[in-house]
Design a protein around this motif. Structure first.
Motif, PDB file in Angstrom:
ATOM      1  N   TYR A  23       0.800  -1.218   0.000  1.00  0.00           N
ATOM      2  CA  TYR A  23       0.000   0.000   0.000  1.00  0.00           C
ATOM      3  C   TYR A  23       0.841   1.281   0.000  1.00  0.00           C
ATOM      4  CZ  TYR A  23       0.955  -0.452   5.015  1.00  0.00           C
ATOM      5  OH  TYR A  23       1.584  -0.605   6.225  1.00  0.00           O
ATOM      6  N   LEU A  48      -5.809   2.180  -2.748  1.00  0.00           N
ATOM      7  CA  LEU A  48      -5.671   2.517  -1.341  1.00  0.00           C
ATOM      8  C   LEU A  48      -4.205   2.491  -0.922  1.00  0.00           C
ATOM      9  CD1 LEU A  48      -7.449   3.148   1.127  1.00  0.00           C
ATOM     10  CD2 LEU A  48      -7.484   0.700   1.623  1.00  0.00           C
ATOM     11  N   LEU A  54      -6.677   0.358   5.575  1.00  0.00           N
ATOM     12  CA  LEU A  54      -6.684  -1.000   5.021  1.00  0.00           C
ATOM     13  C   LEU A  54      -6.974  -2.029   6.117  1.00  0.00           C
ATOM     14  CD1 LEU A  54      -5.849  -3.015   2.683  1.00  0.00           C
ATOM     15  CD2 LEU A  54      -3.544  -2.860   3.634  1.00  0.00           C
ATOM     16  N   VAL A  78      -4.140  -5.008  -2.886  1.00  0.00           N
ATOM     17  CA  VAL A  78      -3.780  -4.528  -1.546  1.00  0.00           C
ATOM     18  C   VAL A  78      -4.735  -5.093  -0.488  1.00  0.00           C
ATOM     19  CG1 VAL A  78      -3.451  -2.499  -0.100  1.00  0.00           C
ATOM     20  CG2 VAL A  78      -2.788  -2.425  -2.501  1.00  0.00           C
ATOM     21  N   LEU A  79      -6.029  -4.819  -0.640  1.00  0.00           N
ATOM     22  CA  LEU A  79      -7.020  -5.304   0.319  1.00  0.00           C
ATOM     23  C   LEU A  79      -7.195  -6.819   0.190  1.00  0.00           C
ATOM     24  CD1 LEU A  79      -9.068  -4.655   2.509  1.00  0.00           C
ATOM     25  CD2 LEU A  79     -10.705  -4.021   0.716  1.00  0.00           C
ATOM     26  N   GLU A  82      -4.458  -8.480   2.147  1.00  0.00           N
ATOM     27  CA  GLU A  82      -4.664  -8.306   3.593  1.00  0.00           C
ATOM     28  C   GLU A  82      -5.684  -9.320   4.114  1.00  0.00           C
ATOM     29  OE1 GLU A  82      -4.254  -6.663   7.424  1.00  0.00           O
ATOM     30  OE2 GLU A  82      -3.040  -6.316   5.619  1.00  0.00           O
ATOM     31  N   ASN A 136     -13.242  -2.133  -1.750  1.00  0.00           N
ATOM     32  CA  ASN A 136     -13.187  -0.730  -2.126  1.00  0.00           C
ATOM     33  C   ASN A 136     -13.948  -0.652  -3.453  1.00  0.00           C
ATOM     34  OD1 ASN A 136     -12.516   1.877  -2.901  1.00  0.00           O
ATOM     35  ND2 ASN A 136     -10.373   1.404  -3.344  1.00  0.00           N
TER      36      ASN A 136
END
Length: 292
Positions: A23, A48, A54, A78-79, A82, A136
């Protein structure tokens, strides 16, 4: 289950522990440049770059070991990453085929299934019961996607990044400025809470508006609202500052029939649509024979 390929770039550049987090603005720019990509505005691509937000989305969204998670528009992953690193079993819907090599790199070795195609054409009925949406959302199709989530019995909740204005509409109550059909739709399906606002600088590129993290919980213990009721509520609130009586006249109900229904529901003939409690609006629908 399709998984991404090993991250050859990280391996070739020494200690992975020294690689900036996905990120970080520097890593986002490096990935985009190396793959010859530019964010596409028409697809709502704003990546993001705030680690705290996040993690908050993943926490509130319930991304945990064994939980089926659905993401729409993973972007650079990114998300997605995670959620997957927390043990969730992630299905990600992505329309932009240019992102194939990027996601193959950033999601290497993680339990992620990427479905390539338009989220508006995905069969949400095919999802595993207990699925949680953590995403997102592309801003240009937020309303349509939220409606799809609400109508998919397998989806238990949706924790989403949306425009702040949309978040205000989701939580608005009758009589408030932001109240409208989306507010009523959310209330018919469950509950909504505002988690936190997200500044423009949390994204690359920065969007034109402030965003918000919202969590919608769907009450699957009750049947889905009848389509006829949803059409009625949408028509009733289409011109929300007009009177309910006028809105119903516009869609073909006779004046005397409307007046009788309003009287039996104890509503004033001049009540504005946006001021009518949802339960009262449902009562009017029953009086007019829309639903039983």
């Amino acid at each position: 289950m399709s998984q991404s390929q090993p991250d050859a770039h990280s391996a070739a550049h020494g200690d992975p522990a020294r690689t900036p987090p996905l990120y970080s603005p520097a890593r986002v720019r490096e990935l985009l440049d190396r793959h010859g990509l530019r964010p596409t505005k028409s697809l709502g691509q704003n990546f993001l770059i705030d680690g705290n937000i996040l993690r908050a989305i993943a926490d509130v969204g319930g991304a945990a070991p064994g939980v089926p998670v659905l993401e729409v528009g993973p972007g650079l992953g990114v998300l997605t990453g995670e959620a997957a690193r927390r043990g969730a079993r992630v299905t990600a819907l992505e329309k932009d085929e240019r992102l194939r090599p990027v996601l193959a790199e950033t999601l290497a070795g993680l339990d992620v299934q990427i479905v390539w195609g338009d989220a508006l054409e995905f069969d949400y009925a095919s999802l595993e019961p207990g699925t949680r949406v953590v995403a997102n959302l592309p801003y240009y199709i937020t309303g349509v996607l939220l409606s799809r989530f609400m109508n998919a019995p397998a989806i238990e909740s949706a924790t989403v990044l949306v425009q702040k204005e949309v978040g205000q509409r989701l939580t608005a109550r009758p009589g408030e400025d932001a109240y409208g059909f989306l507010s009523a739709l959310a209330a018919l399906h469950g509950t909504v809470r505002h988690v936190r606002d997200v500044p423009r600088g949390a994204f690359l590129p920065a969007p034109d508006v402030t965003s918000a993290v919202m969590r919608l919980d769907f009450d699957r213990s009750r049947p889905l609202p009848e389509p006829a009721l949803l059409r009625f509520v949408e028509a009733a609130l289409h011109h929300r500052r007009k009177t309910l009586r006028n809105n119903l006249r516009l869609v073909g109900y006779a004046a005397d029939t409307i007046d009788a229904a309003l009287t039996r529901t104890q509503l004033r003939p001049d009540v504005r649509a946006e001021d009518v409690p949802l339960a009262a609006l449902q009562s009017v629908a029953r009086e007019l024979g829309v639903v039983r």
